[in-house]
Design an enzyme around this catalytic site. Structure first.
Site, mmCIF file in Angstrom:
data_model
loop_
_atom_site.group_PDB
_atom_site.id
_atom_site.type_symbol
_atom_site.label_atom_id
_atom_site.label_comp_id
_atom_site.label_asym_id
_atom_site.label_seq_id
_atom_site.Cartn_x
_atom_site.Cartn_y
_atom_site.Cartn_z
ATOM 1 N N SER A 158 0.950 -0.907 0.052
ATOM 2 C CA SER A 158 -0.102 0.120 -0.293
ATOM 3 C C SER A 158 0.659 1.300 -0.382
ATOM 4 O O SER A 158 0.275 2.233 -0.672
ATOM 5 C CB SER A 158 -1.087 0.344 1.683
ATOM 6 O OG SER A 158 -1.814 -1.115 0.805
ATOM 7 N N THR A 211 -1.765 4.496 3.519
ATOM 8 C CA THR A 211 -2.093 5.114 2.030
ATOM 9 C C THR A 211 -2.881 6.506 2.616
ATOM 10 O O THR A 211 -2.165 7.978 1.933
ATOM 11 C CB THR A 211 -3.809 4.580 1.402
ATOM 12 O OG1 THR A 211 -3.388 3.028 1.505
ATOM 13 C CG2 THR A 211 -4.402 5.071 0.874
ATOM 14 N N GLU A 351 -11.064 6.288 2.255
ATOM 15 C CA GLU A 351 -10.086 5.261 1.768
ATOM 16 C C GLU A 351 -11.168 4.117 1.979
ATOM 17 O O GLU A 351 -11.687 4.585 3.498
ATOM 18 C CB GLU A 351 -9.165 4.508 2.195
ATOM 19 C CG GLU A 351 -8.502 3.537 2.204
ATOM 20 C CD GLU A 351 -7.542 3.431 2.706
ATOM 21 O OE1 GLU A 351 -6.623 2.847 2.382
ATOM 22 O OE2 GLU A 351 -6.690 4.079 3.861
ATOM 23 N N ASP A 356 -9.087 -3.669 1.930
ATOM 24 C CA ASP A 356 -7.170 -4.594 1.635
ATOM 25 C C ASP A 356 -8.095 -6.119 3.782
ATOM 26 O O ASP A 356 -7.499 -6.956 2.692
ATOM 27 C CB ASP A 356 -6.344 -3.529 1.730
ATOM 28 C CG ASP A 356 -5.271 -4.092 2.720
ATOM 29 O OD1 ASP A 356 -4.794 -4.912 1.703
ATOM 30 O OD2 ASP A 356 -4.818 -3.962 3.640
ATOM 31 N N HIS A 360 -6.625 -9.322 3.347
ATOM 32 C CA HIS A 360 -5.268 -10.134 3.806
ATOM 33 C C HIS A 360 -5.958 -11.469 4.934
ATOM 34 O O HIS A 360 -5.311 -12.759 5.134
ATOM 35 C CB HIS A 360 -4.734 -9.636 4.759
ATOM 36 C CG HIS A 360 -3.776 -9.019 4.876
ATOM 37 N ND1 HIS A 360 -2.658 -8.866 3.377
ATOM 38 C CD2 HIS A 360 -4.021 -7.288 3.955
ATOM 39 C CE1 HIS A 360 -2.022 -7.504 3.061
ATOM 40 N NE2 HIS A 360 -3.175 -6.598 3.035
ATOM 41 N N ASP A 399 -5.131 0.415 -4.924
ATOM 42 C CA ASP A 399 -3.670 0.595 -5.040
ATOM 43 C C ASP A 399 -3.088 -0.711 -5.223
ATOM 44 O O ASP A 399 -2.159 -0.846 -5.716
ATOM 45 C CB ASP A 399 -3.314 1.213 -3.252
ATOM 46 C CG ASP A 399 -3.522 0.029 -2.387
ATOM 47 O OD1 ASP A 399 -4.741 -0.256 -3.120
ATOM 48 O OD2 ASP A 399 -3.208 0.664 -0.886
ATOM 49 N N HIS A 400 -3.867 -1.676 -5.192
ATOM 50 C CA HIS A 400 -3.777 -2.901 -5.304
ATOM 51 C C HIS A 400 -4.752 -4.102 -4.760
ATOM 52 O O HIS A 400 -5.773 -3.815 -5.409
ATOM 53 C CB HIS A 400 -2.368 -4.079 -4.274
ATOM 54 C CG HIS A 400 -3.064 -3.773 -3.438
ATOM 55 N ND1 HIS A 400 -2.852 -4.186 -2.047
ATOM 56 C CD2 HIS A 400 -1.801 -2.169 -2.238
ATOM 57 C CE1 HIS A 400 -3.383 -4.009 -1.133
ATOM 58 N NE2 HIS A 400 -2.688 -2.545 -0.511
ATOM 59 N N HIS A 515 -0.682 -9.584 -1.151
ATOM 60 C CA HIS A 515 -1.453 -9.040 -1.926
ATOM 61 C C HIS A 515 -0.913 -10.233 -3.429
ATOM 62 O O HIS A 515 -0.127 -10.778 -3.469
ATOM 63 C CB HIS A 515 -1.006 -7.211 -2.198
ATOM 64 C CG HIS A 515 -1.075 -6.527 -1.139
ATOM 65 N ND1 HIS A 515 -0.021 -5.236 -1.118
ATOM 66 C CD2 HIS A 515 -1.732 -6.512 -0.120
ATOM 67 C CE1 HIS A 515 -0.837 -4.769 -0.300
ATOM 68 N NE2 HIS A 515 -1.107 -5.281 0.842
#
Length: 822
Positions: A158, A211, A351, A356, A360, A399-400, A515
């Site tokens: 990130s 971020t 955000e 995210d 994970h 971002d990913h 990621h």
């Protein structure tokens, strides 16, 4: 001469009825037109003329009508275009950069890939019984995709991903608006602030996380969240305060060490420093609700010590935590009001942070609710844009991607059926992390197991508790013995086991707990205004677009020069950037695992010789020593020599096992793990259990094991400790089975020799028990890949030996004990 009354023979008389015939006959002979034909042609000509006039009038009417319709359509289009351009960001520019006052809303769906959208869309269609073509709000605004690699890896983190947005440049994983040469780069938000824009951040994770941090701070290591907090309020930033509004979590990094809810390593109270800088500070839902539309800037709102809970859990705690949609609406209204009479608009980053984290955790139900919450926030932003008097543009991207998500999963060797089941996710009411907290709270309430029968009864009671917990919160009523055994034996992995139970039944696949390198989507409220982002783009193109739209390209370069001049100034303190990382040092921050620490963690810190401050700077190294088994869940080797995340060379001078066994256990604990030499497992298995310990060791008093939940906050030590006593061994390493579930399983049996109680004297029983206990400790400390069957047999032998010491004449096996207790 004719007589009177008699007409001459050829005299002229009145025309007769036959005169016309004569005229026609003459006309035939002479070729001349008769008078009758002349009159007929005149009438025909008149009729034809009238007809042409009628046709002309009809054509004219049709043309006039069409012209009126066309003009009305053009007028309506012009009115609609002018109305839309008020908030679209286009105005009269037609795709070019707008002139004058404007607002920019940049949204980041952290960790969300295209499959996350597809999974959520299917879930929504199932739960709402909507048609197959029903879509999410975001689906209507897709304009392109972004490539995400960093300079140090094809798979970004990130920090590097967000630096591409803030600086428009690529960097290494772990860099917070820092370039590969470790120098700072000016961010678009810093430049916007200096050009007169009002700026803000809204997140659901820690406000100091990677971020949000890249937009208003600079750090060579993303884990420097204590320093990032000081930069974000303007206290330690070389250029002063760059933000006007911050809403999110991460309060622990603003609270001084030693205070409740702190995870700082120093005694600085960042809240007080912020107030001295003019910030208004709020920390509760009640304070948030009182804000209304009259918000005094700058505003700092921190509503959780760490991350705000997953939306799937937060909805039951709405009285404590505001949602991302609510925070976004409040921020937009506040920023709009603050810029109403100014020449410049505002720039805000919003955000959806915990998409995210759900990736994970490989928790599909948690991720669905996070994506839905983000989608509702996008709808709120679009409503704001529609009503805004100032041209406003929204751009959204990720971002990913996290987790390598697939809405399919092959559970067996047979060719799979093309299925996945959103209904399984619809039955889930809480996240795996929430259930893990509840499970550990239950374990902390268990009494000390002072005998074998008590331990077995406690284990069976916990099994019953787990069955109920799973049924009530996951909607799963067919939990397998294998899944329950894993939860009983490895409570530290509970969050992942709970999530995997859902994923397997929904046939949802994951390729990693980290990621992936997948491309991510780009969305915009106006594709013409954001036409530079149409197609497949590099993530740096997004950053370049942000500075271009705000017309701050030159200011970004100016900020970069000033930051570098400040860094090179000999009188300046360069500690705000942190130390330069090592060549192979891993900097992608937290491993996002649910860690449980406490007494065990402190013992490991003592063994490794690291103080708490050093532990915070090197969290991954400590965690590798604490839970070698955890590395398996990250697809890393379980051997600590190969699992070396920071690239450091481990010590090779280890003490041989035979020598170490001569040391009392109490002293042996102080030996760093890296200095312990392991004995080959195959050699150990050749020895009887009772004969493995070369010398008896004194019996140790039972020590309570303390577990402290450590969220993914990179070192937070503030969670209340949860203590429980449990004699069942739970610490052996893991292996990944073909199904992908983390288990410790082996087909090899442990050659334990005879474990039947004998009538040996008390001294022999004591020696046997001490030797078995020491051997068990050796296996735990060594972190070797020992099968579950082997460890179970060793544990049973320990319990039998303990039973002999307690004077039990006949100690049943674990299975017999469970049946007896029932």
């Amino acid at each position: 001469m004719a007589t009177r009354g008699q007409s001459p023979l050829l005299a002229r008389g009145p025309p007769s009825d036959h005169s016309g015939d004569t005229e026609e006959e003459d006309a035939l002979l002479t070729g001349e037109r008769t008078s009758k034909e002349h009159h007929s042609n005149s009438a025909t000509s008149i009729v034809r003329s009238r007809r042409w006039k009628e046709i002309g009038l009809l054509v004219w009417a049709l043309v006039a009508t069409a012209a009126v319709v066309i003009l009305a359509a053009v007028y309506q289009h012009a009115v609609s275009r002018n109305s839309d351009s008020r908030g679209s960001g286009v105005g009269d520019a037609g795709g070019g950069r707008p002139s004058g006052k404007r607002n920019l809303i940049f949204m980041v769906s952290d960790g969300m890939g295209p499959t996350s959208m597809e999974m959520t869309r299917n879930w929504l269609q199932y739960t709402e019984q909507s048609p197959w073509d029903a879509a999410l709000v975001l689906d209507e605004y897709l304009i392109g995709q972004s490539r995400t690699r960093s300079t140090s890896s094809l798979v970004t983190d990130s920090a590097a991903g967000a630096t591409a947005f803030s600086c428009g440049l690529k960097s290494y994983n772990g860099a917070i608006s820092i370039l590969p040469d470790h120098s700072p780069c000016g961010s678009v938000m810093e430049a916007a602030k200096r050009k007169g824009y009002t700026t803000g951040l809204v997140v659901t994770t820690r406000i100091t996380d990677a971020t949000p941090a890249v937009f208003a701070s600079h750090a060579r290591r993303r884990e420097m969240e204590d320093g990032i907090a000081l930069q974000m309020i303007g206290s330690a930033h070389p250029l002063g305060r760059m933000l006007d509004l911050m809403l999110g979590g991460g309060r622990c990094h603003f609270v001084p060490n030693g205070s409740d809810g702190s995870c700082r390593a120093d005694d600085v109270d960042v809240r007080e420093s912020a107030k001295e800088k003019g910030w208004s500070y709020i920390s509760t839902r009640e304070d948030f609700d009182k804000l209304g539309t009259n918000v005094e800037l700058p505003l700092l709102g921190l509503f959780a010590a760490g991350d705000i809970p997953y939306e799937v859990d937060r909805r039951y705690q709405n009285a404590t935590f505001p949602s991302i949609e609510e925070m976004a609406r409040t921020a937009l209204n506040a920023l709009s009001a603050a810029t109403k009479d100014s020449d410049q608009g505002f720039f805000v980053m919003i955000e959806g942070s915990r998409i995210d984290h759900a990736g994970h955790a490989n928790d599909p139900a948690a991720q669905v609710h996070e994506v839905l919450a983000y989608d509702r926030t996008v709808a709120a932003v679009l409503d704001f844009i529609k009503d805004s008097e100032t041209p406003t543009l929204m751009v959204s991207t990720s971002d990913h991607e996290t987790g390598g998500l697939a809405t399919a999963r092959q559970l067996h060797q047979e060719y799979p059926r093309y299925l996945w089941y959103p209904s399984v996710l619809a039955n889930v009411s809480h996240s795996g992390a929430y259930l893990s907290h509840a499970y550990h709270a239950h374990l902390s309430s268990l009494p000390s197991a002072s005998s074998l029968s008590t331990a077995l009864a406690s284990s069976e009671g916990t099994r019953t508790y787990l069955i109920s917990l799973i049924s009530d919160n996951l909607g799963i009523n067919d939990a397998t013995d294998e899944e329950l055994d894993t939860l009983l034996q490895h409570p530290a992995l509970a969050a992942y086991v709970f999530a995997d139970m859902v994923s397997r039944r929904a046939q949802t696949g994951w390729s990693t707990h980290g990621h992936s390198g997948a491309d991510v989507n780009i969305y915009s409220s106006d594709h013409k205004a954001a036409e530079r982002l149409i197609g497949n783009r590099e993530n740096t193109d997004v950053g370049e677009f942000l500075r271009w739209y705000l017309d701050v390209e030159d200011e970004v370069e100016k900020v970069t020069r000033e930051l570098n001049e400040y860094m090179k100034d000999g009188s300046a303190d360069s500690s705000w950037l942190g130390t330069v990382p090592g060549e192979d040092e891993r900097l992608d921050g937290q491993d996002h695992l649910d860690h449980y620490a406490g007494d065990h963690r402190r013992r490991e810190e003592q063994r490794s010789g690291l103080d708490p401050e050093t532990q915070q700077k090197a969290p991954l190294t400590t965690r590798a020593q604490q839970h070698v088994s955890m590395s398996a869940s990250m697809n890393q080797p379980s051997d600590e020599e190969t699992y070396n995340p920071r690239g450091r060379t481990p010590s090779r001078s280890r003490i041989p096992v035979a020598e170490r066994r001569k040391i009392p256990v109490a002293e042996r604990r102080k030996i760093p793990v890296a200095e312990r030499r392991r004995i080959d497992v195959a050699e150990r298995r050749k020895r009887p259990v009772a004969g493995r310990g070369e010398v008896p060791v004194p019996q140790l008093p039972e020590v309570p094991v303390t577990h402290q939940h450590q969220q993914s906050t990179a070192g937070c030590r503030s969670s209340p400790a949860m203590t429980y006593h449990h004699t069942l061994f739970t610490g052996f390493p893991q292996q990944r089975t073909s199904s992908g579930l983390l288990l410790a399983e082996s087909g090899e049996e442990f050659s334990s020799g005879s474990t039947t109680p004998t009538s040996d004297g008390g001294g022999d029983a004591r020696a046997r028990y001490d030797a078995l206990l020491a051997e068990q400790e050796e296996l735990v400390d060594s972190g070797e890949n020992v099968g579950r069957v082997e460890m179970a047999r060793l544990h049973e032998a320990v319990l039998r030996a303990r039973g002999e010491l307690e004077g039990l004449s006949a100690v049943p096996t674990e299975a017999e004990g469970l049946a007896h207790e029932e």
